[in-house]
Scaffold this motif. Structure first.
Motif, PDB file in Angstrom:
ATOM      1  N   ILE A   4      18.991  -0.661  37.143  1.00  0.00           N
ATOM      2  CA  ILE A   4      18.305   0.631  37.236  1.00  0.00           C
ATOM      3  C   ILE A   4      18.542   1.459  35.979  1.00  0.00           C
ATOM      4  O   ILE A   4      17.623   2.032  35.393  1.00  0.00           O
ATOM      5  CB  ILE A   4      18.778   1.401  38.483  1.00  0.00           C
ATOM      6  N   CYS A   8      15.787   2.709  33.156  1.00  0.00           N
ATOM      7  CA  CYS A   8      15.638   4.130  32.823  1.00  0.00           C
ATOM      8  C   CYS A   8      15.679   4.341  31.311  1.00  0.00           C
ATOM      9  O   CYS A   8      14.926   5.150  30.764  1.00  0.00           O
ATOM     10  CB  CYS A   8      16.751   4.953  33.495  1.00  0.00           C
ATOM     11  N   VAL A 125      10.861  11.745  36.915  1.00  0.00           N
ATOM     12  CA  VAL A 125      11.572  11.083  38.009  1.00  0.00           C
ATOM     13  C   VAL A 125      12.733  10.256  37.449  1.00  0.00           C
ATOM     14  O   VAL A 125      13.800  10.155  38.063  1.00  0.00           O
ATOM     15  CB  VAL A 125      10.606  10.180  38.820  1.00  0.00           C
ATOM     16  N   THR A 126      12.502   9.686  36.281  1.00  0.00           N
ATOM     17  CA  THR A 126      13.550   8.848  35.689  1.00  0.00           C
ATOM     18  C   THR A 126      14.781   9.682  35.328  1.00  0.00           C
ATOM     19  O   THR A 126      15.908   9.192  35.404  1.00  0.00           O
ATOM     20  CB  THR A 126      13.034   8.146  34.428  1.00  0.00           C
ATOM     21  N   THR A 128      15.896  12.297  36.952  1.00  0.00           N
ATOM     22  CA  THR A 128      16.628  12.496  38.198  1.00  0.00           C
ATOM     23  C   THR A 128      17.335  11.208  38.617  1.00  0.00           C
ATOM     24  O   THR A 128      18.494  11.225  39.044  1.00  0.00           O
ATOM     25  CB  THR A 128      15.663  12.926  39.319  1.00  0.00           C
ATOM     26  N   THR A 129      16.627  10.093  38.449  1.00  0.00           N
ATOM     27  CA  THR A 129      17.194   8.794  38.817  1.00  0.00           C
ATOM     28  C   THR A 129      18.433   8.482  37.977  1.00  0.00           C
ATOM     29  O   THR A 129      19.462   8.027  38.481  1.00  0.00           O
ATOM     30  CB  THR A 129      16.139   7.689  38.639  1.00  0.00           C
ATOM     31  N   LYS A 130      18.306   8.760  36.688  1.00  0.00           N
ATOM     32  CA  LYS A 130      19.423   8.500  35.784  1.00  0.00           C
ATOM     33  C   LYS A 130      20.650   9.311  36.184  1.00  0.00           C
ATOM     34  O   LYS A 130      21.787   8.801  36.166  1.00  0.00           O
ATOM     35  CB  LYS A 130      19.002   8.849  34.349  1.00  0.00           C
ATOM     36  N   ILE A 142      19.012   6.234  46.035  1.00  0.00           N
ATOM     37  CA  ILE A 142      18.270   6.413  44.787  1.00  0.00           C
ATOM     38  C   ILE A 142      16.821   5.980  44.970  1.00  0.00           C
ATOM     39  O   ILE A 142      15.880   6.681  44.567  1.00  0.00           O
ATOM     40  CB  ILE A 142      18.932   5.620  43.647  1.00  0.00           C
ATOM     41  N   ALA A 143      16.636   4.811  45.606  1.00  0.00           N
ATOM     42  CA  ALA A 143      15.280   4.297  45.821  1.00  0.00           C
ATOM     43  C   ALA A 143      14.477   5.243  46.705  1.00  0.00           C
ATOM     44  O   ALA A 143      13.294   5.514  46.451  1.00  0.00           O
ATOM     45  CB  ALA A 143      15.348   2.908  46.452  1.00  0.00           C
ATOM     46  N   ASN A 145      14.896   8.459  47.048  1.00  0.00           N
ATOM     47  CA  ASN A 145      14.587   9.664  46.285  1.00  0.00           C
ATOM     48  C   ASN A 145      13.415   9.438  45.342  1.00  0.00           C
ATOM     49  O   ASN A 145      12.550  10.300  45.174  1.00  0.00           O
ATOM     50  CB  ASN A 145      15.823  10.116  45.503  1.00  0.00           C
ATOM     51  N   ILE A 146      13.377   8.261  44.725  1.00  0.00           N
ATOM     52  CA  ILE A 146      12.270   7.923  43.824  1.00  0.00           C
ATOM     53  C   ILE A 146      10.951   7.930  44.577  1.00  0.00           C
ATOM     54  O   ILE A 146       9.953   8.521  44.137  1.00  0.00           O
ATOM     55  CB  ILE A 146      12.514   6.548  43.163  1.00  0.00           C
TER      56      ILE A 146
END
Length: 588
Positions: A4, A8, A125-126, A128-130, A142-143, A145-146
């Motif tokens: 992931i 990112c 979004v990336t 936030t994911t990071k 995480i998934a 939330n994405i």
């Protein structure tokens, strides 16, 4: 987790040209500056944050402010507006106005700007994911939330486009309405009318009002949502709270003059519906009667008898409406709701105006659609002195009856303590004219219709007719009976009513061949179409040898002093009733 983070990093290295196109943004903004009429067309599809360059965002906001303030969208006004906000960028502005040719079709450019904006949001979004990866969140969280962010982005875009499009079309339609109003002006000249008509046609084309859309599968699928379901309709059966009178889950109006017992009858119907388990609850809204009246009617006894199943609301208007608003949010299946009387729920509106009345009846319909049976009480117009009481009509607007399923005129005969329900409108169910006797325990006992209508004056005329026929040397004709009654001081209309309605009940008419005259004869009990046999008397002072004992039966107090049964005949049957001292003959 490492995969992931690696992905990112790759996403964050995307080239700026992938997420923006400054030349397209400049072309669209330049089109608005050089052709300000195009602003609305473009604004319904874009919002400031769709632009990548910060100055482009500020410029689009300035355009919106000028448009809403009915100011020109041109270079000077834009420059001044942005300078006041300390947002003006001379270089960026010159890059925009360098595009001197407005776009003939900006839709493709707008779609590109929207697509780039969506990519930037997805790129966010990336970020936030990071951060979630760095914070050690679980892969599943995480998934999730994405997916949530992506879903929100998609919904936001769809809703905004629709909202902006509708706002744009509404603004154009308002302009069309204003222009149509101008066409009504008496000062308008022919050449000016042509100009306005051309402008209306132009506006209609802009929002598609002049185009007929094709009939396709989309419209059929949409119509299926509202179309009648034949299977559902086929299985519907008409149910009644009171047989052939009050239809369940419909709206019924009961109207009558003031003081004739509308409220009493409605309370009786509510009580009987609960006793017979036709409904699970009854809610009675009373803005008509005071405490003394309620105490006299022993409403408190019904409250004690039924508890929460019988609700009686009589507090201030505001409190009553609070209750109505709240219950309208509920499932009202198997509920009876009574409004007493309707005029008190008009909230200052005019009961003679269709528009005002319909606002109230719409509330009745809303309650019905939630499953309730609705009865509302209303007043009749004050009849002329010579009008038959059975010919009365309701007061106010035609909407009172138009918006109901069934309506009834209620006639009260205090001499017999009876209520006669006379149907005035029958849209739903098989409704019949019926008569009932009010009982002290707030129930209605069904009684024979003609007997229920016989008031004190009727009985006096009837007795006079029987005596006249019985004592006449030769059996009298209709004219002789009518003349005799009028000489006794009775009105012609009332006398004729009694003569006609008494045929087959108290007297019969036979044509004599000798002189071809129709003569009246007293009906003996054994030959009457409706035959009565005296079984017993609870308080009997009657001379049983009197041929006209019908009079004694009819004069008895609320028909409860004698016990009577009816012999079968060609037109009548005997109706049995467990809680009655009498069996009343009821026509088939």
């Amino acid at each position: 987790m490492k995969n992931i983070a690696k992905n990112c990093k790759k996403i964050n290295e995307i080239d700026v040209d992938t997420i923006s196109n400054l030349n397209i943004e400049r072309a669209v903004l330049s089109t608005i500056i050089f052709d300000p009429v195009r602003y609305e067309e473009i604004a319904v599809q874009l919002k400031p944050e769709d632009f990548y360059h910060p100055f482009h965002q500020h410029l689009f906001v300035a355009m919106e402010e000028l448009f809403k303030g009915d100011q020109p969208i041109d270079e000077e006004f834009l420059r001044e507006k942005l300078t006041q906000k300390n947002q003006f960028d001379e270089v960026a502005f010159l890059d925009i106005v360098a595009y001197t040719n407005p776009l003939s079709n900006a839709n493709a450019y707008i779609k590109e700007i929207k697509a780039k904006a969506q990519k930037r949001k997805l790129l966010d979004v990336t970020t936030t994911t990071k951060k979630m990866v760095a914070d050690g969140n679980k892969p599943g969280d995480i998934a999730a939330n994405i997916m949530q962010q992506i879903d929100e982005i998609s919904k936001e875009i769809d809703v905004e486009v629709v909202q902006k499009k509708i706002e744009y079309m509404q603004s154009k339609n308002k302009k069309i309405e204003k222009l149509n109003q101008l066409l009504q002006s008496q000062f308008l000249k022919l050449d000016e009318e042509k100009i306005i008509l051309n402008e209306i046609e132009k506006l209609k084309k802009e929002i598609g009002l002049d185009e007929a859309q094709k009939w396709d599968d989309n419209i059929d699928d949409w119509l299926d949502r509202f179309d009648l379901d034949p299977d559902e309709l086929e299985n519907i059966e008409v149910e009644y709270l009171v047989d052939n009178l009050i239809v369940k889950q419909e709206i019924s109006m009961i109207f009558a003059p003031a003081g004739t017992g509308k409220s009493l009858g409605a309370v009786d119907i509510a009580n009987m519906s609960l006793i017979n388990e036709k409904v699970e609850r009854a809610l009675y809204f009373d803005l008509d009667n005071g405490d003394a009246t309620l105490a006299e009617r022993k409403i408190h006894d019904l409250k004690k008898q039924h508890g929460k199943k019988f609700r009686y609301f009589r507090s201030g208007t505001d409190d009553v409406w609070r209750v109505i608003r709240e219950i309208s949010k509920r499932d009202l299946t198997n509920s009876l709701i009574v409004f007493d009387s309707a005029k008190n729920f008009m909230q200052g509106k005019d009961r003679d105006k269709n528009k005002d009345v319909s606002q109230l009846t719409e509330i009745f319909k809303r309650l019905r659609d939630k499953g309730a049976t609705v009865i509302f009480l209303h007043h009749s117009r004050k009849p002329p002195a010579d009008q038959n009481k059975f010919d009365q009509i309701y007061s106010g607007s035609s909407a009172w009856e138009e918006d109901t399923s069934n309506s009834f005129l209620l006639i009260n005969n205090p001499h017999k303590n009876t209520f006669i329900f006379v149907p005035q409108k029958n849209r739903i169910g098989k409704i019949e004219e019926q008569a009932f006797q009010h009982k002290d325990n707030h129930t209605l006992q069904k009684v024979e219709l003609q007997w229920a209508k016989e008031d004190e004056l009727y009985e006096k005329i009837r007795d006079e007719i029987i005596d006249f026929i019985d004592t006449s040397k030769n059996k009298p004709t209709f004219s002789q009976i009518l003349t005799h009654l009028m000489e006794m001081g009775f009105s012609k209309n009332k006398s004729n009513e009694v003569i006609q309605s008494g045929k087959g009940r108290y007297w019969k008419v036979e044509k004599v061949k000798k002189n071809n005259k129709s003569l009246f004869f007293i009906i003996e009990p054994e030959t009457a179409e409706t035959k009565f046999e005296i079984i017993e008397f609870e308080a009997d002072n009657t001379d049983k040898s009197d041929k006209s004992y019908f009079r004694d039966f009819s004069k008895s107090d609320n028909c409860g002093q004698v016990r009577i049964t009816a012999n079968k005949s060609k037109n009548y049957v005997s109706e049995q009733n467990d809680y009655s001292k009498i069996d009343i003959p009821v026509p088939i």
